[in-house]
Enzyme design. Sequence first.
Site, PDB file in Angstrom:
ATOM      1  N   ASP A  67      -6.616  -6.625  42.088  1.00  0.00           N
ATOM      2  CA  ASP A  67      -5.331  -6.817  41.414  1.00  0.00           C
ATOM      3  C   ASP A  67      -4.567  -7.772  42.335  1.00  0.00           C
ATOM      4  O   ASP A  67      -5.204  -8.530  43.092  1.00  0.00           O
ATOM      5  CB  ASP A  67      -4.598  -5.470  41.227  1.00  0.00           C
ATOM      6  CG  ASP A  67      -3.403  -5.558  40.266  1.00  0.00           C
ATOM      7  OD1 ASP A  67      -3.611  -5.534  39.044  1.00  0.00           O
ATOM      8  OD2 ASP A  67      -2.249  -5.675  40.731  1.00  0.00           O
ATOM      9  N   LYS A 123      -5.463   3.641  39.534  1.00  0.00           N
ATOM     10  CA  LYS A 123      -4.964   2.447  40.228  1.00  0.00           C
ATOM     11  C   LYS A 123      -4.739   2.797  41.684  1.00  0.00           C
ATOM     12  O   LYS A 123      -4.512   3.963  42.010  1.00  0.00           O
ATOM     13  CB  LYS A 123      -3.624   2.011  39.615  1.00  0.00           C
ATOM     14  CG  LYS A 123      -3.243   0.589  39.942  1.00  0.00           C
ATOM     15  CD  LYS A 123      -3.877  -0.375  38.961  1.00  0.00           C
ATOM     16  CE  LYS A 123      -3.672  -1.817  39.351  1.00  0.00           C
ATOM     17  NZ  LYS A 123      -4.142  -2.721  38.294  1.00  0.00           N
TER      18      LYS A 123
HETATM   19  P1  NDP Z   1      -2.943 -12.675  42.444  1.00  0.00           P
HETATM   20  O1  NDP Z   1      -2.653 -12.001  43.724  1.00  0.00           O
HETATM   21  O2  NDP Z   1      -4.162 -13.483  42.309  1.00  0.00           O
HETATM   22  O3  NDP Z   1      -1.718 -13.607  42.020  1.00  0.00           O
HETATM   23  C1  NDP Z   1      -0.448 -13.082  41.840  1.00  0.00           C
HETATM   24  C2  NDP Z   1       0.505 -14.213  41.524  1.00  0.00           C
HETATM   25  O4  NDP Z   1       1.762 -13.671  41.127  1.00  0.00           O
HETATM   26  C3  NDP Z   1       0.777 -15.086  42.730  1.00  0.00           C
HETATM   27  O5  NDP Z   1       1.048 -16.387  42.304  1.00  0.00           O
HETATM   28  C4  NDP Z   1       2.003 -14.428  43.342  1.00  0.00           C
HETATM   29  O6  NDP Z   1       2.795 -15.295  44.125  1.00  0.00           O
HETATM   30  C5  NDP Z   1       2.764 -14.010  42.097  1.00  0.00           C
HETATM   31  N1  NDP Z   1       3.561 -12.817  42.425  1.00  0.00           N
HETATM   32  C6  NDP Z   1       3.102 -11.600  42.792  1.00  0.00           C
HETATM   33  N2  NDP Z   1       4.097 -10.763  43.054  1.00  0.00           N
HETATM   34  C7  NDP Z   1       5.212 -11.463  42.856  1.00  0.00           C
HETATM   35  C8  NDP Z   1       6.570 -11.133  42.958  1.00  0.00           C
HETATM   36  N3  NDP Z   1       6.982  -9.895  43.319  1.00  0.00           N
HETATM   37  N4  NDP Z   1       7.463 -12.112  42.642  1.00  0.00           N
HETATM   38  C9  NDP Z   1       7.050 -13.346  42.263  1.00  0.00           C
HETATM   39  N5  NDP Z   1       5.759 -13.708  42.153  1.00  0.00           N
HETATM   40  C10 NDP Z   1       4.871 -12.777  42.442  1.00  0.00           C
HETATM   41  O7  NDP Z   1      -2.901 -11.512  41.342  1.00  0.00           O
HETATM   42  P2  NDP Z   1      -3.481 -11.521  39.858  1.00  0.00           P
HETATM   43  O8  NDP Z   1      -3.422 -12.876  39.276  1.00  0.00           O
HETATM   44  O9  NDP Z   1      -4.765 -10.800  39.883  1.00  0.00           O
HETATM   45  O10 NDP Z   1      -2.444 -10.564  39.112  1.00  0.00           O
HETATM   46  C11 NDP Z   1      -1.315 -11.052  38.393  1.00  0.00           C
HETATM   47  C12 NDP Z   1      -0.844 -10.010  37.397  1.00  0.00           C
HETATM   48  O11 NDP Z   1      -1.905  -9.727  36.486  1.00  0.00           O
HETATM   49  C13 NDP Z   1      -0.458  -8.655  37.991  1.00  0.00           C
HETATM   50  O12 NDP Z   1       0.589  -8.105  37.197  1.00  0.00           O
HETATM   51  C14 NDP Z   1      -1.710  -7.823  37.804  1.00  0.00           C
HETATM   52  O13 NDP Z   1      -1.431  -6.444  37.781  1.00  0.00           O
HETATM   53  C15 NDP Z   1      -2.154  -8.326  36.441  1.00  0.00           C
HETATM   54  N6  NDP Z   1      -3.558  -8.105  36.086  1.00  0.00           N
HETATM   55  C16 NDP Z   1      -4.561  -8.563  36.891  1.00  0.00           C
HETATM   56  C17 NDP Z   1      -5.867  -8.380  36.501  1.00  0.00           C
HETATM   57  C18 NDP Z   1      -6.992  -8.925  37.280  1.00  0.00           C
HETATM   58  O14 NDP Z   1      -8.132  -8.834  36.817  1.00  0.00           O
HETATM   59  N7  NDP Z   1      -6.776  -9.526  38.442  1.00  0.00           N
HETATM   60  C19 NDP Z   1      -6.208  -7.649  35.270  1.00  0.00           C
HETATM   61  C20 NDP Z   1      -5.070  -7.290  34.460  1.00  0.00           C
HETATM   62  C21 NDP Z   1      -3.799  -7.509  34.884  1.00  0.00           C
HETATM   63  P3  NDP Z   1       2.721 -15.195  45.721  1.00  0.00           P
HETATM   64  O15 NDP Z   1       1.343 -15.694  46.094  1.00  0.00           O
HETATM   65  O16 NDP Z   1       3.825 -16.044  46.202  1.00  0.00           O
HETATM   66  O17 NDP Z   1       2.905 -13.741  46.049  1.00  0.00           O
HETATM   67  O1  2IT Z   2      -4.685  -4.236  35.744  1.00  0.00           O
HETATM   68  C1  2IT Z   2      -5.909  -4.349  35.549  1.00  0.00           C
HETATM   69  O2  2IT Z   2      -6.430  -4.108  34.456  1.00  0.00           O
HETATM   70  C2  2IT Z   2      -6.749  -4.815  36.663  1.00  0.00           C
HETATM   71  N1  2IT Z   2      -6.218  -5.129  37.729  1.00  0.00           N
HETATM   72  C3  2IT Z   2      -8.229  -4.872  36.504  1.00  0.00           C
HETATM   73  C4  2IT Z   2      -8.835  -3.523  36.748  1.00  0.00           C
HETATM   74  C5  2IT Z   2     -10.353  -3.491  36.794  1.00  0.00           C
HETATM   75  O3  2IT Z   2     -10.854  -2.397  37.050  1.00  0.00           O
HETATM   76  O4  2IT Z   2     -11.008  -4.507  36.570  1.00  0.00           O
END
Ligand code: NDP
Ligand code: 2IT
Length: 450
Positions: free
Chosen positions: A165, A125
């Site tokens: 992420d 990561k």
């Molecule tokens: P994005 O940046 O697209 O969206 C994140 C969302 O979560 C936004 O709405 C953001 O609000 C909110 N957020 C982030 N940090 C905070 C915080 N500290 N407090 C409150 N709200 C918060 O990210 P993703 O959708 O990609 O990721 C969301 C989660 O999913 C994370 O935990 C990530 O690790 C996990 N994840 C993502 C994957 C992927 O493929 N993208 C795969 C597996 C897991 P704001 O815009 O106001 O910051």
């Molecule tokens: O937390 C996760 O699994 C991710 N942000 C996706 C990682 C990836 O390599 O697609």
Amino acid sequence: MTYIHNTIARLKKTSPAQAEFYQAVEEILDSLQPILETNEKYKAHAIIERMVEPERQIMFRVPWVDDQGNVQVNKGYRIEFNSALGPYKGGLRFHPSVNASIIKFLGFEQVFKNALTGLPIGGGKGGANFDPKGKSDAEIMRFCQSFINELYRHIGPTSDVPAGDIGVGAREIGYMFGQYKRLTGNYDGVFTGKSLLWGGSLVRKEATGYGCVYFAQYMLEDHNQSLAGKTCLVSGAGNVAIYTIEKLYELGARPITCSDSSGTLYHETGINLATLKELKEVRKVRLAEYLQYHSDARYIPASDYPADGHAVWRFPADLAFPCATQNELTAQDAQALVANGVIAISEGANMPSTQDAVEVFLDANICYGPGKAANAGGVATSQLEMAQNASMQTWSFAKVDEKLKVIMKNIYRNARDTAVEFGEPNNLVLGANIAGFRKVADAMIEQGVV
Ligand code: NDP
Ligand code: 2IT
């Protein structure tokens, strides 16, 4: 118990002030007790001691110039945690809260998650304490280029393959790939989550959200339930939340909330997906603007949240999908969900529930799909992108989606069957942790002391 205590005590000395990392390690070790007690080999090969220490940690300065001509400096990370099963694989997070503890907890979780996918990927990561909010496109590009000016020497299509992420999507991946290509002269599959125009895979954008809903579907089917007609709470309004909501609608459910860091939106008739995409994917503005399109929705600003939790979990619903960030669901939130009759939780985010909240779900004996199992569809589809790049092929949406469904079903069954094997049939935390651990640990033993 002493084993956990000693490991955490040692980590507190060797890796001080990393609360999120200790939390992730403690949860895994707690689940592993039954297998560690009966398998001397893991102790004999110092598997835990090796697993909690990343193979390599890269930290670096990221200097860049903002639009006003001021020099800015951020801190960049890539933590290459474990390569027993394949090249390091995992996302990059750009968020002001990023520090070594956050990246290490995410990297540690990634190792087990990636093992659960059944695909040949190790865990890593990275990211930076950079805040993309309010930055111009040109600033984002300059930051990404500077980040890669250091990172390029550590990554490669068969060694370490980053993706997105929080704060990193197709735009950032594009800028980073461009700079990597310029520096190395290589056009290869070094990133996933790429644009569909130049090497990305269909379904990767949707995969984490879709996969998290498929996981919920498989949990429910096992309890003779379905998603049809269910009301759902979703947190977050980013990539994972949006495609969780999209798939929930496709399967006949009704998502009634979403949130960003400024507040929570409640729309009783169902969140309007087209408006959400317009606000977050196109205009990149705050969720509060949703009210200008739908005056019958309600918005609760973060300043009005309960002191002991998050407004989003206090609405009555059948299912909950935490899709924002770590520790966004407290024990009090979990108690409210259970009191309101929730039947299943499927975590799209990484470690969104605090340890106490997880205990509440397990004690209530409801369906609880921990993030490292339920959100593995994203990284699994990243590996499908790697496979397409390496074989110079492009698969159809239907083909990738079908593979994603099969992978999610296998992850669910593996976690459930392992939970049954260890005498706690409804404990998918135990099942996922032991199943992931066994695969990585046995591979490490076969590869010797490295
Ligand atoms: P994005 O940046 O697209 O969206 C994140 C969302 O979560 C936004 O709405 C953001 O609000 C909110 N957020 C982030 N940090 C905070 C915080 N500290 N407090 C409150 N709200 C918060 O990210 P993703 O959708 O990609 O990721 C969301 C989660 O999913 C994370 O935990 C990530 O690790 C996990 N994840 C993502 C994957 C992927 O493929 N993208 C795969 C597996 C897991 P704001 O815009 O106001 O910051
Ligand atoms: O937390 C996760 O699994 C991710 N942000 C996706 C990682 C990836 O390599 O697609």
